[in-house]
Write an enzyme that holds these catalytic residues in place. Structure first.
Site, mmCIF file in Angstrom:
data_model
loop_
_atom_site.group_PDB
_atom_site.id
_atom_site.type_symbol
_atom_site.label_atom_id
_atom_site.label_comp_id
_atom_site.label_asym_id
_atom_site.label_seq_id
_atom_site.Cartn_x
_atom_site.Cartn_y
_atom_site.Cartn_z
ATOM 1 N N ILE A 30 -40.013 -126.005 68.566
ATOM 2 C CA ILE A 30 -39.294 -126.968 67.715
ATOM 3 C C ILE A 30 -38.135 -126.298 66.968
ATOM 4 O O ILE A 30 -37.197 -126.970 66.544
ATOM 5 C CB ILE A 30 -40.288 -127.624 66.717
ATOM 6 C CG1 ILE A 30 -39.786 -128.979 66.242
ATOM 7 C CG2 ILE A 30 -40.580 -126.717 65.538
ATOM 8 C CD1 ILE A 30 -40.852 -129.791 65.496
ATOM 9 N N HIS A 99 -50.376 -118.353 71.184
ATOM 10 C CA HIS A 99 -49.231 -118.855 71.963
ATOM 11 C C HIS A 99 -48.335 -117.701 72.355
ATOM 12 O O HIS A 99 -48.123 -116.766 71.598
ATOM 13 C CB HIS A 99 -48.442 -119.904 71.176
ATOM 14 C CG HIS A 99 -48.073 -119.498 69.781
ATOM 15 N ND1 HIS A 99 -48.959 -119.567 68.721
ATOM 16 C CD2 HIS A 99 -46.921 -119.006 69.268
ATOM 17 C CE1 HIS A 99 -48.372 -119.144 67.617
ATOM 18 N NE2 HIS A 99 -47.133 -118.782 67.917
ATOM 19 N N LEU A 100 -47.783 -117.837 73.547
ATOM 20 C CA LEU A 100 -46.820 -116.873 74.073
ATOM 21 C C LEU A 100 -45.421 -117.455 73.905
ATOM 22 O O LEU A 100 -45.139 -118.558 74.387
ATOM 23 C CB LEU A 100 -47.096 -116.621 75.557
ATOM 24 C CG LEU A 100 -46.097 -115.718 76.295
ATOM 25 C CD1 LEU A 100 -46.135 -114.302 75.738
ATOM 26 C CD2 LEU A 100 -46.386 -115.723 77.793
#
Ligand code: DGP
Length: 113
Positions: A30, A99-100
């Site tokens: 985002i 998360h990557l």
């Protein structure tokens, strides 16, 4: 589970999903830090790299492989790209669902901040 990335994976929150299968979901960040900035997450809720257990190894290998596939799909593979897992407070992690970050489309500096 009151986790924003679990909700994105279940499509209960909107995101621009670029790839998904039974195990992983990849979607645009985002707040992009580069022309390409995608996050790859497992559907399984694992808060941090530090919370991985032995049986998560194959899944986490798939996360990295998906990062490579996303880089190919989005045309940043040949020029080069960066894969990042932030872990915990000092590691700069803000969302506690592993998360990557897949970052590319511009040259990256080193060391990171
Ligand atoms: P980190 O600092 O490593 O935990 O990175 C979290 C990233 O998640 C950060 O780059 C912004 C992104 N992010 C946070 N909330 C949302 C959201 O609701 N949707 C999307 N697409 N990305 C988000």
């Amino acid at each position: 589970m009151d986790c924003i990335f679990c909700k994105i994976a279940r499509r209960q929150l909107p995101a621009k999903i670029v790839y998904e299968d039974d195990d992983v979901v990849a979607f645009n960040d985002i707040n992009p830090q580069a022309p390409v900035h995608v996050l790859v997450i497992p559907r399984k809720h694992i808060p941090r790299v530090a919370d991985m257990v032995e049986s998560d190894q194959q899944l986490m290998g798939k996360i990295i492989y998906t990062g490579k596939r996303v880089a190919e799909m989005l045309g940043i593979c040949e020029e080069g790209f960066r894969l990042v897992f932030n872990n915990g407070r000092y590691g700069g992690q803000h969302v506690y669902h592993i998360h990557l970050h897949v970052l590319g489309g511009r040259p990256m500096g080193w060391p990171p901040g």
